[in-house]
Design a protein around this motif. Sequence first.
Motif, PDB file in Angstrom:
ATOM      1  N   ASP A 327      25.756  -7.698 -21.843  1.00 58.20           N
ATOM      2  CA  ASP A 327      24.487  -7.971 -23.018  1.00 58.20           C
ATOM      3  C   ASP A 327      24.802  -9.254 -23.601  1.00 58.20           C
ATOM      4  O   ASP A 327      25.396  -9.065 -24.660  1.00 58.20           O
ATOM      5  CB  ASP A 327      24.162  -6.690 -23.715  1.00 58.20           C
ATOM      6  N   PRO A 328      24.377 -10.362 -23.324  1.00 59.14           N
ATOM      7  CA  PRO A 328      24.548 -11.545 -23.977  1.00 59.14           C
ATOM      8  C   PRO A 328      24.076 -11.720 -25.346  1.00 59.14           C
ATOM      9  O   PRO A 328      24.315 -12.565 -26.073  1.00 59.14           O
ATOM     10  CB  PRO A 328      24.099 -12.635 -23.083  1.00 59.14           C
ATOM     11  N   HIS A 329      23.189 -10.952 -25.598  1.00 54.10           N
ATOM     12  CA  HIS A 329      22.295 -10.823 -26.901  1.00 54.10           C
ATOM     13  C   HIS A 329      22.791  -9.700 -27.848  1.00 54.10           C
ATOM     14  O   HIS A 329      22.178  -9.149 -28.736  1.00 54.10           O
ATOM     15  CB  HIS A 329      20.860 -10.634 -26.702  1.00 54.10           C
ATOM     16  N   LEU A 330      23.962  -9.264 -27.603  1.00 54.18           N
ATOM     17  CA  LEU A 330      24.439  -8.153 -28.307  1.00 54.18           C
ATOM     18  C   LEU A 330      24.530  -8.400 -29.877  1.00 54.18           C
ATOM     19  O   LEU A 330      24.158  -7.413 -30.786  1.00 54.18           O
ATOM     20  CB  LEU A 330      25.871  -8.087 -27.983  1.00 54.18           C
ATOM     21  N   LEU A 331      24.789  -9.446 -30.237  1.00 50.29           N
ATOM     22  CA  LEU A 331      24.944  -9.862 -31.800  1.00 50.29           C
ATOM     23  C   LEU A 331      23.728  -9.868 -32.453  1.00 50.29           C
ATOM     24  O   LEU A 331      23.230  -9.629 -33.296  1.00 50.29           O
ATOM     25  CB  LEU A 331      26.070 -11.008 -31.687  1.00 50.29           C
ATOM     26  N   ASN A 332      22.346 -10.696 -31.498  1.00 51.80           N
ATOM     27  CA  ASN A 332      21.198 -10.560 -32.080  1.00 51.80           C
ATOM     28  C   ASN A 332      20.609  -9.312 -32.285  1.00 51.80           C
ATOM     29  O   ASN A 332      20.003  -9.074 -33.234  1.00 51.80           O
ATOM     30  CB  ASN A 332      20.345 -11.435 -30.990  1.00 51.80           C
ATOM     31  N   LYS A 333      20.985  -8.389 -31.415  1.00 51.31           N
ATOM     32  CA  LYS A 333      20.541  -6.968 -31.537  1.00 51.31           C
ATOM     33  C   LYS A 333      21.022  -6.236 -32.745  1.00 51.31           C
ATOM     34  O   LYS A 333      20.324  -5.756 -33.298  1.00 51.31           O
ATOM     35  CB  LYS A 333      20.786  -6.274 -30.103  1.00 51.31           C
ATOM     36  N   LEU A 334      22.501  -6.564 -33.195  1.00 54.53           N
ATOM     37  CA  LEU A 334      22.942  -5.977 -34.084  1.00 54.53           C
ATOM     38  C   LEU A 334      22.320  -6.608 -35.600  1.00 54.53           C
ATOM     39  O   LEU A 334      21.765  -5.811 -36.427  1.00 54.53           O
ATOM     40  CB  LEU A 334      24.562  -6.442 -34.282  1.00 54.53           C
ATOM     41  N   ILE A 335      22.273  -7.916 -35.551  1.00 55.36           N
ATOM     42  CA  ILE A 335      21.652  -8.639 -36.745  1.00 55.36           C
ATOM     43  C   ILE A 335      20.176  -8.115 -37.065  1.00 55.36           C
ATOM     44  O   ILE A 335      19.577  -7.944 -37.976  1.00 55.36           O
ATOM     45  CB  ILE A 335      21.456 -10.096 -36.419  1.00 55.36           C
ATOM     46  N   GLU A 336      19.166  -7.734 -35.799  1.00 54.91           N
ATOM     47  CA  GLU A 336      18.100  -7.202 -35.880  1.00 54.91           C
ATOM     48  C   GLU A 336      17.988  -5.940 -36.069  1.00 54.91           C
ATOM     49  O   GLU A 336      16.714  -5.445 -36.268  1.00 54.91           O
ATOM     50  CB  GLU A 336      17.371  -7.649 -34.716  1.00 54.91           C
ATOM     51  N   GLY A 337      19.114  -5.247 -36.188  1.00 54.87           N
ATOM     52  CA  GLY A 337      19.019  -3.732 -36.423  1.00 54.87           C
ATOM     53  C   GLY A 337      18.481  -2.929 -35.267  1.00 54.87           C
ATOM     54  O   GLY A 337      18.023  -1.854 -35.220  1.00 54.87           O
ATOM     55  N   ARG A 338      18.974  -3.609 -34.002  1.00 55.60           N
ATOM     56  CA  ARG A 338      18.570  -2.867 -32.825  1.00 55.60           C
ATOM     57  C   ARG A 338      19.738  -2.587 -31.858  1.00 55.60           C
ATOM     58  O   ARG A 338      19.928  -2.715 -30.762  1.00 55.60           O
ATOM     59  CB  ARG A 338      17.584  -3.998 -32.147  1.00 55.60           C
ATOM     60  N   GLU A 339      20.515  -1.910 -32.551  1.00 52.50           N
ATOM     61  CA  GLU A 339      21.901  -1.559 -32.105  1.00 52.50           C
ATOM     62  C   GLU A 339      21.592  -0.719 -30.886  1.00 52.50           C
ATOM     63  O   GLU A 339      22.490  -0.698 -29.725  1.00 52.50           O
ATOM     64  CB  GLU A 339      22.726  -0.756 -32.800  1.00 52.50           C
ATOM     65  N   ASP A 340      20.706   0.358 -31.078  1.00 51.40           N
ATOM     66  CA  ASP A 340      20.278   1.128 -29.725  1.00 51.40           C
ATOM     67  C   ASP A 340      19.956   0.396 -28.584  1.00 51.40           C
ATOM     68  O   ASP A 340      19.985   0.879 -27.393  1.00 51.40           O
ATOM     69  CB  ASP A 340      19.308   2.166 -30.226  1.00 51.40           C
ATOM     70  N   ASP A 341      19.376  -0.997 -28.753  1.00 50.14           N
ATOM     71  CA  ASP A 341      18.921  -1.507 -27.478  1.00 50.14           C
ATOM     72  C   ASP A 341      19.946  -2.320 -26.944  1.00 50.14           C
ATOM     73  O   ASP A 341      19.890  -2.950 -25.879  1.00 50.14           O
ATOM     74  CB  ASP A 341      17.961  -2.784 -28.018  1.00 50.14           C
ATOM     75  N   ILE A 342      21.083  -2.344 -27.234  1.00 46.90           N
ATOM     76  CA  ILE A 342      22.337  -3.038 -26.676  1.00 46.90           C
ATOM     77  C   ILE A 342      22.750  -2.473 -25.486  1.00 46.90           C
ATOM     78  O   ILE A 342      22.949  -1.086 -25.222  1.00 46.90           O
ATOM     79  CB  ILE A 342      23.712  -2.944 -27.606  1.00 46.90           C
ATOM     80  N   ARG A 343      22.828  -3.169 -24.405  1.00 40.25           N
ATOM     81  CA  ARG A 343      23.156  -2.650 -22.844  1.00 40.25           C
ATOM     82  C   ARG A 343      24.733  -2.509 -22.926  1.00 40.25           C
ATOM     83  O   ARG A 343      25.590  -3.414 -23.256  1.00 40.25           O
ATOM     84  CB  ARG A 343      22.955  -3.528 -21.933  1.00 40.25           C
ATOM     85  N   PRO A 344      25.041  -1.287 -22.687  1.00 40.25           N
ATOM     86  CA  PRO A 344      26.493  -0.961 -22.959  1.00 40.25           C
ATOM     87  C   PRO A 344      27.544  -1.602 -21.489  1.00 40.25           C
ATOM     88  O   PRO A 344      26.822  -1.364 -20.611  1.00 40.25           O
ATOM     89  CB  PRO A 344      26.651   0.623 -23.100  1.00 40.25           C
ATOM     90  N   CYS A 345      28.517  -2.046 -21.984  1.00 36.08           N
ATOM     91  CA  CYS A 345      29.464  -2.253 -20.748  1.00 36.08           C
ATOM     92  C   CYS A 345      30.030  -0.985 -20.459  1.00 36.08           C
ATOM     93  O   CYS A 345      30.528  -0.198 -21.159  1.00 36.08           O
ATOM     94  CB  CYS A 345      30.605  -3.131 -21.196  1.00 36.08           C
ATOM     95  N   VAL A 346      29.998  -0.560 -19.317  1.00 34.42           N
ATOM     96  CA  VAL A 346      30.650   0.642 -18.668  1.00 34.42           C
ATOM     97  C   VAL A 346      31.870   0.499 -17.975  1.00 34.42           C
ATOM     98  O   VAL A 346      32.427   1.528 -17.412  1.00 34.42           O
ATOM     99  CB  VAL A 346      29.504   1.438 -17.591  1.00 34.42           C
ATOM    100  N   GLY A 347      32.552  -0.663 -17.975  1.00 34.28           N
ATOM    101  CA  GLY A 347      33.819  -0.985 -17.664  1.00 34.28           C
ATOM    102  C   GLY A 347      34.057  -0.686 -16.187  1.00 34.28           C
ATOM    103  O   GLY A 347      34.951  -0.485 -15.606  1.00 34.28           O
ATOM    104  N   ALA A 348      33.079  -0.940 -15.418  1.00 33.97           N
ATOM    105  CA  ALA A 348      33.142  -0.746 -14.065  1.00 33.97           C
ATOM    106  C   ALA A 348      33.801  -1.944 -13.286  1.00 33.97           C
ATOM    107  O   ALA A 348      34.435  -1.957 -12.251  1.00 33.97           O
ATOM    108  CB  ALA A 348      31.620  -0.952 -13.165  1.00 33.97           C
TER     109      ALA A 348
END
Length: 520
Positions: A327-348
């Motif tokens: 998720d290249p927009h991880l920080l933007n989503k944090l700043i916008e209060g959208r942590e739930d929208d962050i696509r998680p790395c699953v370590g594959a």
Amino acid sequence: MAEDPLLQPYQLKHLTLRNRVILTAHEPAYPEDGMPKGRYRAYHVERARGGVALTMTAGSAAVSRDSPPVFNNILAWQDEVVKWTRELTDAVHEAGAAVMIQLTHLGRRTRWDKADWLPVVSPSHRRESAHRSFPKKMEDWDIARIITDYGDAAERMQAGGMDGIELQAYGHLMDQFWSPLTNELDGPYGGSLDNRLRFTFDVLTEIRKRVGPDFIVGIRYTGDEMLEGGIGREDGIAISQRLKDSGQVDFLNVVRGHIDTDPGLTDLIPIQGMPSAPHLDFAGAIRKATGFPTFHAARIPDLATARHAIAAGLLDMVGMTRAHIADPHLLNKLIEGREDDIRPCVGANYCLDRIYQGGLAHCLHNAATGREETMPQVIEPAQRQRKVVIVGTGPAGLEAARVAAERGHQVTVFEAADRPGGQIRLTAQSQRRREMIGIIDWRMGQCEKRGVTFRFNTWAEAETVLAEAPDVVIVATGGLPHTEVLSAGNDLVVSAWDIISGDVRPGSNVLVYDDAGDHA
């Protein structure tokens, strides 16, 4: 948000970094002709737009002709690199992030039959398990030439607009000098720890002569090889202190372990089924011992772990590299209060596996990664709303539903089973691969937020689908296992799906026939 430790700025020499999160150096194998052209630039610019403070390019860029990349790396020994580097740095700066590059000479971590077929060089004849070439033991003129090459490459990167450079010293030539396991030279470059570090400080002296005292220079290095007879923890602390005291280095980027074997590489870059942030406390010990700017990355997949690293004073800058591949927009989503929208790395680790198989780095979880020129990471609304019916809730069906819903379409999804997931749900039953279910859980969450209608326990017969009066129908039912593998006796054959799902119980006399060699 203003009080979040991750969102505080950090002053590195003259450079103000806008938050505490970086992409550490990694090579997605996107260069064309050894140059960071369009695909490479678009990849890093997207992460800069996404809010990261610093993106570190290359993993690593080769400073010498006799350090041929084993996969598609940047060739920092060519003058042509300056033009392409300038285009990349200008674009990243315009997006608000800092950008650096990692430089290296691979030493024995390459092959003689790559590129120009030049001899592999190292401070001993000991070959590396992974690449298997017996190296030539370096002579005085090899050392002098490569020191000059480092200086030349640093000058090119400064001319290309980089905010700084980072030298690579884990598994490559620099720490092959450091480790007693790979340095069999006599003095002045072999023997005592100070002698084994001499090559590094000669390189740093040459670089400073070329780029001056203000250009940022750091080093990413192993502080503990975790190998008997190699660099141990106390050696790592002593090396860290010497690097700081030299006055030639501006930051330390610490890793732990070795990469000359597949198990070693996996311990240093942990994958799913392994603990998160296993070397974080070790990096914190280096920071405590030196009081010097300290960076670190090793399976820090989520904001909670990253936040702890900064808040607890373990790190100054925390690397979330694979998390930003997902998720290249991880920080933007944090700043916008959208942590739930962050696509998680699953370590594959599909990203890294592809590189080592000779391909480009792509993400199992995010098809747009590496395709930023043609596939958007941020989806725009459609001009006309349509009614979309999708059949199947495996990863393909859910991704189609998510994207269609984000574009503003009305989406209905049919699924014959009682739960979503398809084959992902089967593989996630393995304890080692249980994180794979995040691929499904995230998409379901995104779909539910956007009002997607799901109809489980429903066969998508033609009349059922047509009753929805759809504008578009997407069939995402995947395939079925091939079980017609015998000339006689196919009635005895069941698929891996049948066993893993529990639909079939095996007898007492079982032959396992695997014609794929994959995770099944």
